[in-house]
Design an enzyme around this catalytic site. Structure first.
Site, PDB file in Angstrom:
ATOM      1  N   VAL A 261      98.918 -32.806 -48.232  1.00  0.00           N
ATOM      2  CA  VAL A 261      97.507 -32.591 -48.454  1.00  0.00           C
ATOM      3  C   VAL A 261      97.210 -32.574 -46.802  1.00  0.00           C
ATOM      4  O   VAL A 261      95.625 -32.415 -46.945  1.00  0.00           O
ATOM      5  CB  VAL A 261      96.619 -33.318 -48.622  1.00  0.00           C
ATOM      6  CG1 VAL A 261      96.920 -33.556 -50.482  1.00  0.00           C
ATOM      7  CG2 VAL A 261      96.362 -35.357 -48.332  1.00  0.00           C
TER       8      VAL A 261
ATOM      9  N   ASP B 192     100.430 -28.808 -51.587  1.00  0.00           N
ATOM     10  CA  ASP B 192      98.946 -28.383 -51.438  1.00  0.00           C
ATOM     11  C   ASP B 192      98.334 -27.543 -50.677  1.00  0.00           C
ATOM     12  O   ASP B 192      97.246 -27.188 -50.158  1.00  0.00           O
ATOM     13  CB  ASP B 192      97.330 -29.862 -51.489  1.00  0.00           C
ATOM     14  CG  ASP B 192      95.658 -28.725 -51.387  1.00  0.00           C
ATOM     15  OD1 ASP B 192      95.772 -28.458 -52.647  1.00  0.00           O
ATOM     16  OD2 ASP B 192      95.227 -29.436 -50.898  1.00  0.00           O
TER      17      ASP B 192
ATOM     18  N   ARG C 189      98.492 -30.690 -43.460  1.00  0.00           N
ATOM     19  CA  ARG C 189      99.352 -29.436 -43.590  1.00  0.00           C
ATOM     20  C   ARG C 189     100.375 -28.789 -43.234  1.00  0.00           C
ATOM     21  O   ARG C 189     101.354 -30.064 -43.462  1.00  0.00           O
ATOM     22  CB  ARG C 189      99.057 -28.840 -41.838  1.00  0.00           C
ATOM     23  CG  ARG C 189      97.593 -28.932 -40.840  1.00  0.00           C
ATOM     24  CD  ARG C 189      96.245 -27.319 -41.957  1.00  0.00           C
ATOM     25  NE  ARG C 189      95.343 -28.027 -40.835  1.00  0.00           N
ATOM     26  CZ  ARG C 189      93.991 -28.423 -42.164  1.00  0.00           C
ATOM     27  NH1 ARG C 189      94.676 -28.776 -43.276  1.00  0.00           N
ATOM     28  NH2 ARG C 189      93.106 -27.983 -41.413  1.00  0.00           N
TER      29      ARG C 189
ATOM     30  N   SER D 110      92.027 -29.700 -52.682  1.00  0.00           N
ATOM     31  CA  SER D 110      91.995 -31.275 -53.147  1.00  0.00           C
ATOM     32  C   SER D 110      90.944 -31.872 -52.541  1.00  0.00           C
ATOM     33  O   SER D 110      90.625 -32.747 -53.236  1.00  0.00           O
ATOM     34  CB  SER D 110      93.192 -31.641 -52.189  1.00  0.00           C
ATOM     35  OG  SER D 110      93.126 -31.371 -50.791  1.00  0.00           O
TER      36      SER D 110
ATOM     37  N   GLU E 282      99.086 -19.427 -45.702  1.00  0.00           N
ATOM     38  CA  GLU E 282      98.433 -19.153 -47.117  1.00  0.00           C
ATOM     39  C   GLU E 282      98.121 -18.317 -46.840  1.00  0.00           C
ATOM     40  O   GLU E 282      96.987 -18.092 -45.803  1.00  0.00           O
ATOM     41  CB  GLU E 282      97.336 -20.686 -46.561  1.00  0.00           C
ATOM     42  CG  GLU E 282      98.372 -22.253 -46.341  1.00  0.00           C
ATOM     43  CD  GLU E 282      97.242 -23.539 -46.621  1.00  0.00           C
ATOM     44  OE1 GLU E 282      95.887 -22.716 -46.507  1.00  0.00           O
ATOM     45  OE2 GLU E 282      97.851 -24.294 -46.472  1.00  0.00           O
TER      46      GLU E 282
ATOM     47  N   HIS F  24      95.660 -25.478 -52.176  1.00  0.00           N
ATOM     48  CA  HIS F  24      95.233 -25.824 -50.147  1.00  0.00           C
ATOM     49  C   HIS F  24      93.790 -25.559 -51.600  1.00  0.00           C
ATOM     50  O   HIS F  24      91.961 -25.036 -50.737  1.00  0.00           O
ATOM     51  CB  HIS F  24      94.299 -24.350 -49.845  1.00  0.00           C
ATOM     52  CG  HIS F  24      94.261 -25.606 -48.178  1.00  0.00           C
ATOM     53  ND1 HIS F  24      94.532 -24.995 -46.932  1.00  0.00           N
ATOM     54  CD2 HIS F  24      93.497 -26.870 -47.835  1.00  0.00           C
ATOM     55  CE1 HIS F  24      94.099 -25.951 -46.249  1.00  0.00           C
ATOM     56  NE2 HIS F  24      93.578 -27.328 -46.478  1.00  0.00           N
TER      57      HIS F  24
END
Lengths: 330, 330
Positions: free
Chosen positions: B229, B255, B231, B281, B260, B279
């Site tokens: 969680v 996550d 990077r 969380s 992204e 992404h």
């Protein structure tokens, strides 16, 4: 007690640990065609397969009955039938084995629904990146129905996540060491109207049968989720289905059912918003060994003439909290 | 400070709350083609879209730079570039908004994997009743890498579920009020060998980049699950894929990713045992409002000449625990 006890074992796959019962036990495997005679001859009954009504159906109407029946389950609903209640037979259960696993399972379900993990899995199958906002569980409201060991463990675990928990028992009381106040079942309609999470962990008794019906679901918020880890008949399944289809509530998880295993063609399998969990909330690795060890420990007490642990109040239909255990909160 | 500040806002959908900054703010919307000039003219920068390298790319090489840059994120990895580090610019972040949501998310993932909810959903699609035994999380071992506010919140929440947590920071220390001992990163190889759960909540710095590589996954137990969680670049994704395919570890959740949103044709989408979480969380309902309120509060401090909250140590790349906050554990 004393001497050699005849132990009648019900269940197709009894635990290998029964070999350790020792010379004080004469083990008798149940045979369906002569179960009535076997019950009349047994001192002790181990209900290893707790999903059957065989004991109730074959219980001798008169004459000798077993002195002790132990069930390898938390729920005793299949055993508190009138003839056994009226008898001197002591009934014990598997209290202590399932509490923590079920509490974890319920906490996991709450978080999985709050965070929409199911949606994330669905989207991944489609290779779709779709960011969503999710629910914070800290500060949300849960009603846990059932103030026995399982309900208490569920409530404590949800509280550890910052959830506001109302624990509902058969009777209300103040001064509970963990929850302060235990709410009374008559307060339930008011409590349901506030809850984000409604968890049913009640014993199945004549008082609780069908308690989650259309009226109960009508009281809940449209955003509420309902989880049943008690027994199937606590819920009127038709009413739950209607509540989900009408979006009266947002989601539900059933771990227990009127018919288990749930038949392949049962309509519950694909009700939107309903997760079907195959009666496994309490069954963590090693659970059968724990159940076997628990019976062995109680059998050692039995042969030594010491008081049994986890004695069920046959009128209530469960082991009262604080009784036959290591401490007031066990 | 004092008078009117020019506030440069980066991001396509800035919060409506910026209207509330009042007469002390002159708001300037970032324009990609003239961002360098805008940065030279700005007093304050609000990085509302934290997924872009625009600030780094357009930062003036000499001359006037903004006095304060605030990012609406916990991670500041895109902002601790050499020119900003060398400048007098104060950098602040969104510490306080994401901790509890991410902790809940990680706890939910742990429980969902332990209880195999994904398997239950799959089986339900097939209308198959298949009871399984699952893992009890109480008593299992977790290593949480990152001893900042997010790692600490994750560790505390896992500990509340009865999980044994080793919290790993850049430096080890004793006497931590919540965890007793914070382990040093050099101890990680030993700790990884014991862990059922490995959670990465570290800041992305030159020290931590790629820290979860083949060597790290090789240290883990075959039954271990890994959750990132932090990077994306903290993990060598190729090495994780290989570890999963070779069943060196049992499962993983990402996550965060190098790219992204994860492109539709990326091979990570269907690696067995890998859950792709887009992404999200930390993003609970209302998170954007919380981020906006947080900036407004800090801006009020700015105009009043009071110390800013959540000041990042630009050398370390994060807000040191105990600094610029309400208390030592905040």
């Amino acid at each position: 007690m004393g001497g050699i006890s005849t132990v009648l074992v019900l269940g197709d796959q009894p635990p290998r640990q029964l070999d350790l019962l020792g010379p004080a036990a004469r083990i008798m495997r149940a045979e369906p065609t002569r179960l009535r005679d076997q019950l009349a001859a047994a001192d002790v009954v181990l209900v290893w397969d707790f999903t059957s009504d065989a004991v109730r159906d074959a219980w001798p109407e008169r004459g000798r009955v077993p002195a002790w029946v132990h069930t390898a389950s938390a729920g005793v609903d299949r055993l508190v039938f009138p003839a056994l209640i009226a008898s001197r037979t002591v009934l014990t259960n598997a209290r202590g084995v399932f509490e923590q696993p079920i509490a974890e399972y319920v906490a996991g379900l709450v978080l999985a629904m709050a965070k929409d993990f199911q949606g994330t899995w669905e989207l991944q199958r489609q290779r779709r990146w779709r960011h969503r906002e999710t629910m914070r569980v800290a500060g949300s409201q849960a009603v846990v129905v059932g103030a026995g060991p399982i309900g208490r463990a569920v409530g404590s675990t949800l509280a550890a996540l910052g959830i506001q928990v109302a624990l509902v028992g058969r009777t209300g009381r103040d001064g509970d060491p963990d929850f302060g106040r235990v709410r009374c079942r008559v307060e339930l309609p008011v409590l349901l109207a506030e809850a984000d999470w409604v968890v049913c962990a009640a014993p199945l008794t004549e008082e609780t049968r069908g308690m989650f019906d259309a009226a109960a679901f009508d009281r809940m918020k449209a955003s509420a989720r309902f989880i049943n880890v008690g027994r199937g008949p606590l819920v009127v399944a038709d009413d739950l289905v209607r509540a989900l289809l009408a979006r009266r509530i947002t989601g539900a998880v059933l771990d227990v059912f009127d018919d288990e295993p749930l038949p392949h063609d049962h309509r519950l399998w694909d009700v939107p918003g309903l997760l079907i969990s195959p009666h496994m909330s309490g069954d963590t690795f090693g659970w059968r060994d724990e159940l076997a060890e628990q019976f062995l420990d109680n059998f050692a007490r039995w042969t030594a003439g010491r008081p049994l642990l986890n004695v069920v109040d046959k009128q209530l239909g469960y082991v009262p909290v604080g009784q036959a255990s290591g401490g007031p909160d066990d």
